[in-house]
Write a protein that holds these residues in place. Structure first.
Motif, PDB file in Angstrom:
ATOM      1  N   TRP A 129       0.957  -1.185  -0.008  1.00  0.00           N
ATOM      2  CA  TRP A 129      -0.203   0.195   0.070  1.00  0.00           C
ATOM      3  C   TRP A 129       0.799   1.232  -0.128  1.00  0.00           C
ATOM      4  N   ILE A 130       1.901   1.441   0.814  1.00  0.00           N
ATOM      5  CA  ILE A 130       2.676   2.457   0.969  1.00  0.00           C
ATOM      6  C   ILE A 130       3.578   2.646  -0.449  1.00  0.00           C
ATOM      7  N   GLN A 131       3.555   1.501  -1.114  1.00  0.00           N
ATOM      8  CA  GLN A 131       4.329   1.891  -2.633  1.00  0.00           C
ATOM      9  C   GLN A 131       3.226   1.976  -3.665  1.00  0.00           C
ATOM     10  N   ASN A 132       2.027   2.308  -3.174  1.00  0.00           N
ATOM     11  CA  ASN A 132       0.881   2.628  -4.106  1.00  0.00           C
ATOM     12  C   ASN A 132       0.634   1.372  -5.078  1.00  0.00           C
ATOM     13  N   ARG A 133       0.796   0.054  -4.548  1.00  0.00           N
ATOM     14  CA  ARG A 133       0.307  -1.244  -5.089  1.00  0.00           C
ATOM     15  C   ARG A 133      -0.565  -1.994  -4.291  1.00  0.00           C
ATOM     16  N   GLY A 134      -1.287  -1.365  -3.433  1.00  0.00           N
ATOM     17  CA  GLY A 134      -2.156  -2.239  -2.475  1.00  0.00           C
ATOM     18  C   GLY A 134      -3.276  -3.003  -2.994  1.00  0.00           C
ATOM     19  N   ALA A 135      -3.397  -4.178  -2.480  1.00  0.00           N
ATOM     20  CA  ALA A 135      -4.387  -5.303  -2.963  1.00  0.00           C
ATOM     21  C   ALA A 135      -5.693  -4.711  -2.158  1.00  0.00           C
ATOM     22  N   LYS A 136      -6.804  -4.948  -2.726  1.00  0.00           N
ATOM     23  CA  LYS A 136      -8.077  -4.639  -2.371  1.00  0.00           C
ATOM     24  C   LYS A 136      -8.529  -5.420  -0.995  1.00  0.00           C
ATOM     25  N   GLN A 137      -9.232  -4.784  -0.011  1.00  0.00           N
ATOM     26  CA  GLN A 137      -9.319  -5.371   1.357  1.00  0.00           C
ATOM     27  C   GLN A 137     -10.990  -5.686   1.404  1.00  0.00           C
ATOM     28  N   PRO A 138     -11.361  -6.741   1.857  1.00  0.00           N
ATOM     29  CA  PRO A 138     -12.843  -6.989   1.883  1.00  0.00           C
ATOM     30  C   PRO A 138     -13.769  -6.102   2.493  1.00  0.00           C
ATOM     31  N   ASN A 139     -13.674  -5.789   3.843  1.00  0.00           N
ATOM     32  CA  ASN A 139     -14.336  -4.740   4.250  1.00  0.00           C
ATOM     33  C   ASN A 139     -14.165  -3.090   3.813  1.00  0.00           C
ATOM     34  N   ILE A 140     -12.882  -2.849   3.723  1.00  0.00           N
ATOM     35  CA  ILE A 140     -12.849  -1.348   3.321  1.00  0.00           C
ATOM     36  C   ILE A 140     -13.171  -1.113   1.778  1.00  0.00           C
ATOM     37  N   THR A 141     -13.072  -1.995   0.957  1.00  0.00           N
ATOM     38  CA  THR A 141     -13.443  -1.891  -0.574  1.00  0.00           C
ATOM     39  C   THR A 141     -14.577  -1.727  -0.720  1.00  0.00           C
ATOM     40  N   LYS A 142     -15.678  -2.493   0.126  1.00  0.00           N
ATOM     41  CA  LYS A 142     -17.072  -2.449   0.014  1.00  0.00           C
ATOM     42  C   LYS A 142     -17.325  -1.138   0.223  1.00  0.00           C
ATOM     43  N   GLN A 143     -16.947  -0.346   1.642  1.00  0.00           N
ATOM     44  CA  GLN A 143     -17.294   0.892   1.963  1.00  0.00           C
ATOM     45  C   GLN A 143     -16.733   1.935   0.820  1.00  0.00           C
ATOM     46  N   LEU A 144     -15.620   1.796   0.299  1.00  0.00           N
ATOM     47  CA  LEU A 144     -15.093   2.690  -0.671  1.00  0.00           C
ATOM     48  C   LEU A 144     -15.838   2.779  -1.869  1.00  0.00           C
ATOM     49  N   GLU A 145     -16.278   1.479  -2.375  1.00  0.00           N
ATOM     50  CA  GLU A 145     -17.037   1.497  -3.598  1.00  0.00           C
ATOM     51  C   GLU A 145     -18.382   1.890  -3.450  1.00  0.00           C
ATOM     52  N   ALA A 146     -19.072   2.005  -2.109  1.00  0.00           N
ATOM     53  CA  ALA A 146     -20.340   2.544  -1.958  1.00  0.00           C
ATOM     54  C   ALA A 146     -20.296   4.139  -2.005  1.00  0.00           C
ATOM     55  N   MET A 147     -19.097   4.739  -1.951  1.00  0.00           N
ATOM     56  CA  MET A 147     -18.748   6.029  -2.014  1.00  0.00           C
ATOM     57  C   MET A 147     -18.194   6.442  -3.703  1.00  0.00           C
ATOM     58  N   GLY A 148     -18.257   5.474  -4.247  1.00  0.00           N
ATOM     59  CA  GLY A 148     -17.960   5.665  -5.725  1.00  0.00           C
ATOM     60  C   GLY A 148     -16.071   5.788  -5.889  1.00  0.00           C
ATOM     61  N   ILE A 149     -15.668   5.232  -4.948  1.00  0.00           N
ATOM     62  CA  ILE A 149     -14.152   5.416  -4.921  1.00  0.00           C
ATOM     63  C   ILE A 149     -13.398   3.993  -5.172  1.00  0.00           C
ATOM     64  N   ASP A 150     -12.524   3.927  -6.297  1.00  0.00           N
ATOM     65  CA  ASP A 150     -11.713   2.897  -6.517  1.00  0.00           C
ATOM     66  C   ASP A 150     -10.511   2.931  -5.822  1.00  0.00           C
ATOM     67  N   SER A 151     -10.204   1.782  -5.189  1.00  0.00           N
ATOM     68  CA  SER A 151      -9.084   1.547  -4.176  1.00  0.00           C
ATOM     69  C   SER A 151      -7.687   1.817  -5.077  1.00  0.00           C
ATOM     70  N   ALA A 152      -7.894   1.481  -6.283  1.00  0.00           N
ATOM     71  CA  ALA A 152      -6.569   1.496  -7.227  1.00  0.00           C
ATOM     72  C   ALA A 152      -6.063   2.767  -7.342  1.00  0.00           C
TER      73      ALA A 152
END
Length: 193
Positions: free
Chosen positions: A90-113
């Protein structure tokens, strides 16, 4: 899903106020925890626009990713436990999606990438249980800034506010408008650019 409502009261302190509270409350003087928060945001500040913040906290041997979002009672915190290798990615900007947080981010319309590492904030934290709350004294360092902070965490707004007001009064500390750590971090980062 790993979620909780955070109810807390904060007040920035001067170094002298911090030392008075450290000496006047039953903290173990030599006992503290070191923790580092690593903060993330999109280029166009989508988290901030949603009143949200994302961090990875390293404390002891544990690494926890936490998304904080506004909630009527305080802040809704969503957590994912990760390991050091995942945190590094994540610190190197190559973080993998995380189950709980990705779901919340997607609800806000934010792509974790789209999230980017912004920097870190290190804190020396002292905590005690006090009148059905957790009283925390933090000494934090980020960019060229050092600050001192009182935090009261409670299960109810009423209890938290009562203890907060009592401690400010007892130690003759004025109530100060206090932004949370990530807001202070953002402001210091903007000034350092």
């Amino acid at each position: 899903m790993s979620q909780e409502i955070e109810i807390e009261f904060k007040n920035l302190l001067t170094e002298k106020e911090y030392m008075r509270m450290l000496e006047g409350l039953p903290f173990e003087k030599e006992s503290f925890t070191e923790q580092t928060n690593y903060y993330f945001e999109t280029e166009d500040m989508q988290l901030k626009e949603n009143g949200a913040a994302l961090r990875i906290r390293h404390k002891g041997d544990s690494w926890t990713m936490t998304l904080k979002e506004p909630h009527p009672e305080g802040l809704l915190e969503t957590h994912d436990t990760i390991d050091e290798r995942q945190a590094d990615q994540w610190i190197q900007n190559r973080g993998a999606k995380q189950p709980n947080i990705t779901k919340q981010l997607e609800a806000m319309g934010i792509d974790s990438a789209d999230l980017r590492f912004l920097g870190s904030l290190a804190t020396r934290r002292r905590e005690i249980d006090y009148k059905n709350t957790t009283v925390t004294l933090d000494y934090s360092r980020y960019f060229q800034v050092q600050d001192y902070e009182l935090e009261i965490e409670a299960n109810s707004k009423a209890q938290g506010e009562t203890v907060f007001e009592e401690l400010l009064d007892r130690f003759s500390i004025p109530k100060r408008e206090t932004k949370n750590k990530i807001r202070r971090f953002y402001e210091a980062r903007m000034q350092s650019d």
